[in-house]
Write a protein that holds these residues in place. Structure first.
Motif, PDB file in Angstrom:
ATOM      1  N   ALA A 142       2.387  -0.600  -6.547  1.00 13.80           N
ATOM      2  CA  ALA A 142       1.277  -1.276  -5.864  1.00 13.80           C
ATOM      3  C   ALA A 142       1.184  -0.900  -4.398  1.00 13.80           C
ATOM      4  CB  ALA A 142       1.458  -2.791  -5.991  1.00 13.80           C
ATOM      5  N   ASP A 143       2.168  -0.157  -3.883  1.00 14.06           N
ATOM      6  CA  ASP A 143       2.245   0.133  -2.450  1.00 14.06           C
ATOM      7  C   ASP A 143       2.177  -1.178  -1.670  1.00 14.06           C
ATOM      8  OD1 ASP A 143       2.491   1.609  -0.129  1.00 14.06           O
ATOM      9  OD2 ASP A 143       0.340   2.025   0.019  1.00 14.06           O
ATOM     10  N   LEU A 144       2.941  -2.166  -2.143  1.00 15.89           N
ATOM     11  CA  LEU A 144       2.899  -3.511  -1.579  1.00 15.89           C
ATOM     12  C   LEU A 144       3.403  -3.511  -0.149  1.00 15.89           C
ATOM     13  CD1 LEU A 144       3.864  -6.594  -3.689  1.00 15.89           C
ATOM     14  CD2 LEU A 144       4.101  -6.591  -1.226  1.00 15.89           C
ATOM     15  N   ARG A 145       2.664  -4.186   0.728  1.00 16.58           N
ATOM     16  CA  ARG A 145       2.996  -4.212   2.157  1.00 16.58           C
ATOM     17  C   ARG A 145       3.019  -5.632   2.700  1.00 16.58           C
ATOM     18  NH1 ARG A 145      -0.717   0.890   4.323  1.00 16.58           N
ATOM     19  NH2 ARG A 145      -0.072   2.357   2.680  1.00 16.58           N
ATOM     20  N   ALA A 146       3.606  -5.784   3.867  1.00 21.90           N
ATOM     21  CA  ALA A 146       3.694  -7.099   4.504  1.00 21.90           C
ATOM     22  C   ALA A 146       2.299  -7.655   4.785  1.00 21.90           C
ATOM     23  CB  ALA A 146       4.495  -7.001   5.806  1.00 21.90           C
ATOM     24  N   ASN A 147       2.212  -8.985   4.712  1.00 22.27           N
ATOM     25  CA  ASN A 147       1.006  -9.745   5.030  1.00 22.27           C
ATOM     26  C   ASN A 147      -0.096  -9.636   3.984  1.00 22.27           C
ATOM     27  OD1 ASN A 147       2.016 -10.763   7.521  1.00 22.27           O
ATOM     28  ND2 ASN A 147       1.558  -8.787   8.476  1.00 22.27           N
ATOM     29  N   GLN A 148       0.181  -9.035   2.851  1.00 20.02           N
ATOM     30  CA  GLN A 148      -0.811  -9.003   1.789  1.00 20.02           C
ATOM     31  C   GLN A 148      -0.721 -10.278   0.941  1.00 20.02           C
ATOM     32  OE1 GLN A 148       0.259  -5.217  -0.103  1.00 20.02           O
ATOM     33  NE2 GLN A 148      -1.719  -4.394   0.530  1.00 20.02           N
ATOM     34  N   THR A 149      -1.836 -10.635   0.323  1.00 24.28           N
ATOM     35  CA  THR A 149      -1.819 -11.713  -0.665  1.00 24.28           C
ATOM     36  C   THR A 149      -1.584 -11.091  -2.033  1.00 24.28           C
ATOM     37  OG1 THR A 149      -4.239 -11.606  -0.863  1.00 24.28           O
ATOM     38  CG2 THR A 149      -3.312 -13.237   0.657  1.00 24.28           C
ATOM     39  N   VAL A 150      -0.684 -11.716  -2.812  1.00 28.12           N
ATOM     40  CA  VAL A 150      -0.271 -11.151  -4.091  1.00 28.12           C
ATOM     41  C   VAL A 150      -0.426 -12.198  -5.186  1.00 28.12           C
ATOM     42  CG1 VAL A 150       1.615 -10.084  -5.389  1.00 28.12           C
ATOM     43  CG2 VAL A 150       1.365  -9.627  -2.936  1.00 28.12           C
ATOM     44  N   LEU A 151      -1.106 -11.820  -6.247  1.00 26.53           N
ATOM     45  CA  LEU A 151      -1.306 -12.689  -7.405  1.00 26.53           C
ATOM     46  C   LEU A 151      -0.573 -12.066  -8.585  1.00 26.53           C
ATOM     47  CD1 LEU A 151      -2.788 -15.109  -8.739  1.00 26.53           C
ATOM     48  CD2 LEU A 151      -4.745 -13.574  -9.096  1.00 26.53           C
ATOM     49  N   VAL A 152       0.328 -12.837  -9.209  1.00 31.45           N
ATOM     50  CA  VAL A 152       1.143 -12.320 -10.309  1.00 31.45           C
ATOM     51  C   VAL A 152       0.828 -13.095 -11.582  1.00 31.45           C
ATOM     52  CG1 VAL A 152       3.469 -11.855 -11.153  1.00 31.45           C
ATOM     53  CG2 VAL A 152       2.987 -11.711  -8.689  1.00 31.45           C
ATOM     54  N   PHE A 153       0.340 -12.395 -12.592  1.00 34.54           N
ATOM     55  CA  PHE A 153       0.110 -13.012 -13.894  1.00 34.54           C
ATOM     56  C   PHE A 153       1.390 -12.900 -14.719  1.00 34.54           C
ATOM     57  CE2 PHE A 153      -4.165 -12.560 -12.463  1.00 34.54           C
ATOM     58  CZ  PHE A 153      -4.877 -13.570 -13.098  1.00 34.54           C
ATOM     59  N   GLY A 154       1.942 -14.059 -15.077  1.00 35.87           N
ATOM     60  CA  GLY A 154       3.184 -14.122 -15.834  1.00 35.87           C
ATOM     61  C   GLY A 154       4.311 -14.682 -14.994  1.00 35.87           C
ATOM     62  N   CYS A 155       4.942 -15.736 -15.510  1.00 34.10           N
ATOM     63  CA  CYS A 155       6.090 -16.337 -14.829  1.00 34.10           C
ATOM     64  C   CYS A 155       7.335 -16.270 -15.695  1.00 34.10           C
ATOM     65  CB  CYS A 155       5.785 -17.780 -14.437  1.00 34.10           C
ATOM     66  SG  CYS A 155       4.501 -17.920 -13.171  1.00 34.10           S
ATOM     67  N   GLY A 156       7.400 -15.236 -16.542  1.00 32.95           N
ATOM     68  CA  GLY A 156       8.634 -14.921 -17.249  1.00 32.95           C
ATOM     69  C   GLY A 156       9.560 -14.167 -16.307  1.00 32.95           C
ATOM     70  N   PRO A 157      10.661 -13.616 -16.814  1.00 36.77           N
ATOM     71  CA  PRO A 157      11.633 -12.948 -15.939  1.00 36.77           C
ATOM     72  C   PRO A 157      11.041 -11.871 -15.032  1.00 36.77           C
ATOM     73  CG  PRO A 157      12.610 -13.329 -18.076  1.00 36.77           C
ATOM     74  CD  PRO A 157      11.172 -13.729 -18.204  1.00 36.77           C
TER      75      PRO A 157
ATOM     76  N   LEU B  26     -11.685  -0.787  -7.299  1.00 33.92           N
ATOM     77  CA  LEU B  26     -10.264  -1.116  -7.412  1.00 33.92           C
ATOM     78  C   LEU B  26      -9.400   0.114  -7.643  1.00 33.92           C
ATOM     79  CD1 LEU B  26     -10.341  -4.314  -9.672  1.00 33.92           C
ATOM     80  CD2 LEU B  26     -10.656  -4.109  -7.201  1.00 33.92           C
ATOM     81  N   THR B  27      -8.194   0.042  -7.143  1.00 33.06           N
ATOM     82  CA  THR B  27      -7.166   1.017  -7.500  1.00 33.06           C
ATOM     83  C   THR B  27      -6.366   0.410  -8.643  1.00 33.06           C
ATOM     84  OG1 THR B  27      -6.988   1.898  -5.261  1.00 33.06           O
ATOM     85  CG2 THR B  27      -5.103   2.245  -6.713  1.00 33.06           C
ATOM     86  N   ILE B  28      -6.382   1.083  -9.798  1.00 33.69           N
ATOM     87  CA  ILE B  28      -5.713   0.567 -10.987  1.00 33.69           C
ATOM     88  C   ILE B  28      -4.569   1.500 -11.357  1.00 33.69           C
ATOM     89  CG2 ILE B  28      -5.985  -0.056 -13.415  1.00 33.69           C
ATOM     90  CD1 ILE B  28      -8.919  -0.615 -12.807  1.00 33.69           C
ATOM     91  N   ARG B  29      -3.381   0.928 -11.468  1.00 36.81           N
ATOM     92  CA  ARG B  29      -2.198   1.740 -11.747  1.00 36.81           C
ATOM     93  C   ARG B  29      -1.349   1.098 -12.840  1.00 36.81           C
ATOM     94  NH1 ARG B  29      -0.461   2.796  -5.399  1.00 36.81           N
ATOM     95  NH2 ARG B  29      -1.992   4.436  -4.983  1.00 36.81           N
ATOM     96  N   GLY B  30      -0.626   1.930 -13.555  1.00 37.35           N
ATOM     97  CA  GLY B  30       0.328   1.445 -14.536  1.00 37.35           C
ATOM     98  C   GLY B  30       1.732   1.625 -14.002  1.00 37.35           C
ATOM     99  N   SER B  31       2.622   0.707 -14.360  1.00 36.63           N
ATOM    100  CA  SER B  31       4.008   0.789 -13.892  1.00 36.63           C
ATOM    101  C   SER B  31       4.948   0.787 -15.083  1.00 36.63           C
ATOM    102  CB  SER B  31       4.327  -0.385 -12.962  1.00 36.63           C
ATOM    103  OG  SER B  31       5.636  -0.271 -12.434  1.00 36.63           O
TER     104      SER B  31
END
Length: 371
Positions: A171-186, A308-313
Motif C-alpha cells: 500500500a506504500d503506507l505512510r504516516a498521517n494517512q487514514t487507513v480502513l481495514v476490512f477484517g478483524c481476524g488475525p 484508485l490504485t488497486i494492488r494485490g498482496s
C-alpha cells in the motif's frame, strides 16, 4: 550434533488425504543437504487458515494435495545444526523460520519480489512438507535470529506479522494517512497494528463479528464498525448498492472526508471488497490481501472514476521478516495477544478441530513442538 545424531525418528503431523490427519515417526535425515542449510528444532507453530483449507478440501487453487504432506508454516525454533558455510546463525540461536524458499535467480527474485517467484518451495504447500515436525531443514538465509526478549510463540508469529508488513508495503503506507481495514481476524488486526506503528493518523477496523471488532478496538484500531449483511436489513436492496451504503456510513461515522487514504481488504468477502472500493477516497489506494471466491462482482466503474490504485498482496518480500522481528521485539506490535488456544504437539489434531469450528472467540491457535 548429539541431539540430531541420536534422533532417528522425526515425529510429524501428516495430512494423509482429505480430512485425514495422522502422527507419523519419519526417519530424520542423517545430514544436511548442503553447506548453506540449517536444521531447526521447531518449538512453536501457529495454525493458518491455509493449513485448515488443505486439510478440509485438499486444494487451494492449483495447489492440490496428491500425496501425504506435513502441515504447518508459521514456526519458530532453535538451531541445532548448521552447514559448513553458514555464518548468520549458530547452534543454539532461537529463530523465526520464513517458510518459502525462492529460486534466487529469476528477475522477480533478483529485484526483491521473490514472493512472485514461480519456483518457490513453500512449506505445507503441495508437494512440500511443512514445519509441524520435530526438525525442519531449510536454507540458513531464511531463518532470522530473535532477541532474548522475544518468546518462542512470538518467533512463530513473525510469519503473520510479516504478511501484514508486506500488505503495508504494497500500500506504500505512510504516516498521517487514514487507513480502513476490512477484517478483524488475525491478519486484519495485525495490519491495523502495523498501520499504527507506521504512523497512520486514524485506523478503522470493520468486521461482521462484534467480538472481533471489540478485540480490534483493544488491540490497535482507533475505531471499529460492525457491518451487517444486506439480508439482515429485511429489504431486497441490490448487494452492490448495499455495499455502497455501508461505505457511506463508515465514511460519515468516522469522519473520513471523501474516503480513507488507504483501504486494506483482509477478508476476501465480496461485499467487503465492494464496500472497500466505495470507501476509498479519490486517488487513494486499495490493497486486496484476503482470498475468498476466485471471481467476484467488482465495482470497476467506481474504481476507474475515482482513479484508485488497486494492488494485490501475497506473502512477503525482501526485508519483511526483519521488519516484523523489529516490530515485535520493540513492542509496537504484540501478536501474542492474539493467542486464544494452546495445544501440546500430541493434541495437534484437536488444535485443528478448534480452528475448524471457527468460533468468534478463536483467533490464533498455537501448537508446541515435539520435545
Amino acid at each position: 550434533m548429539a541431539e540430531v545424531a541420536s534422533a532417528r525418528l522425526n515425529k510429524a503431523l501428516v495430512l494423509e488425504s482429505i480430512q485425514k490427519l495422522s502422527f507419523q515417526d519419519r526417519p530424520a535425515a542423517a545430514s544436511l543437504p548442503d553447506a548453506h542449510s540449517v536444521r531447526v528444532h521447531v518449538r512453536q507453530t501457529g495454525i493458518c487458515g491455509s493449513d485448515v483449507h488443505f486439510w478440509q478440501r485438499g486444494r487451494i487453487g492449483d495447489f492440490i494435495v496428491r500425496s501425504p504432506m506435513v502441515l504447518g508454516h508459521e514456526s519458530g525454533g532453535v538451531v541445532v545444526e548448521v552447514g559448513a558455510e553458514v555464518s548468520n546463525v549458530r547452534v543454539g540461536d532461537r529463530v523465526a523460520i520464513e517458510p518459502g524458499l525462492p529460486c534466487r535467480r529469476c528477475d522477480y527474485c533478483r529485484s526483491g519480489f521473490y514472493n512472485l517467484c514461480g519456483d518457490t518451495v513453500f512449506a505445507a504447500t503441495p508437494p512440500h512438507d511443512g514445519t509441524l515436525q520435530k526438525y525442519y531443514t531449510t536454507a540458513a538465509d531464511f531463518v532470522y535470529p530473535i532477541p532474548d526478549g522475544m518468546t518462542d510463540e512470538e518467533a512463530a508469529l513473525v510469519e503473520p506479522v510479516a504478511v501484514a508488513v508486506q500488505v503495508a508495503k504494497t500500500a506504500d503506507l505512510r504516516a498521517n494517512q487514514t487507513v480502513l481495514v476490512f477484517g478483524c481476524g488475525p491478519i486484519g488486526v495485525l495490519c491495523q497494528a502495523v498501520a499504527k506503528a507506521y504512523g497512520a493518523s486514524k485506523v478503522t477496523g470493520v468486521d461482521v463479528s462484534e467480538a472481533r471488532t471489540e478485540f480490534a478496538r483493544a488491540f490497535a484500531a482507533d475505531g471499529v464498525y460492525v457491518s451487517k449483511p444486506a439480508q439482515s436489513s429485511g429489504t431486497d436492496a441490490d448487494p452492490v448498492e448495499h455495499a455502497r451504503s455501508v461505505a457511506d456510513d463508515i465514511i460519515s461515522q468516522f469522519q473520513l472526508g471523501e474516503g480513507a487514504d488507504v483501504v486494506l481488504e483482509c477478508t476476501g468477502a465480496e461485499p467487503c471488497i465492494q464496500a472497500g472500493i466505495f470507501a476509498t477516497r479519490k486517488g487513494g489506494t486499495f490493497v486486496q490481501a484476503g482470498m475468498g471466491k476466485e471471481n467476484v462482482v467488482f465495482p470497476i466503474t467506481a474504481a476507474c472514476t475515482r482513479g484508485l490504485t488497486i494492488r494485490g498482496s501475497i506473502r512477503y518480500t525482501t526485508g519483511c521478516y526483519q521488519q516484523a522481528v523489529q516490530l515485535i521485539s520493540s513492542g509496537k506490535v504484540q501478536p501474542a495477544r492474539l493467542i486464544t488456544h494452546r495445544f501440546a504437539f500430541d493434541d495437534a489434531d484437536k488444535a485443528f478441530e478448534t480452528v475448524k469450528r471457527a468460533e468468534e472467540s478463536t483467533l490464533k491457535v498455537m501448537i508446541a513442538g515435539v520435545q
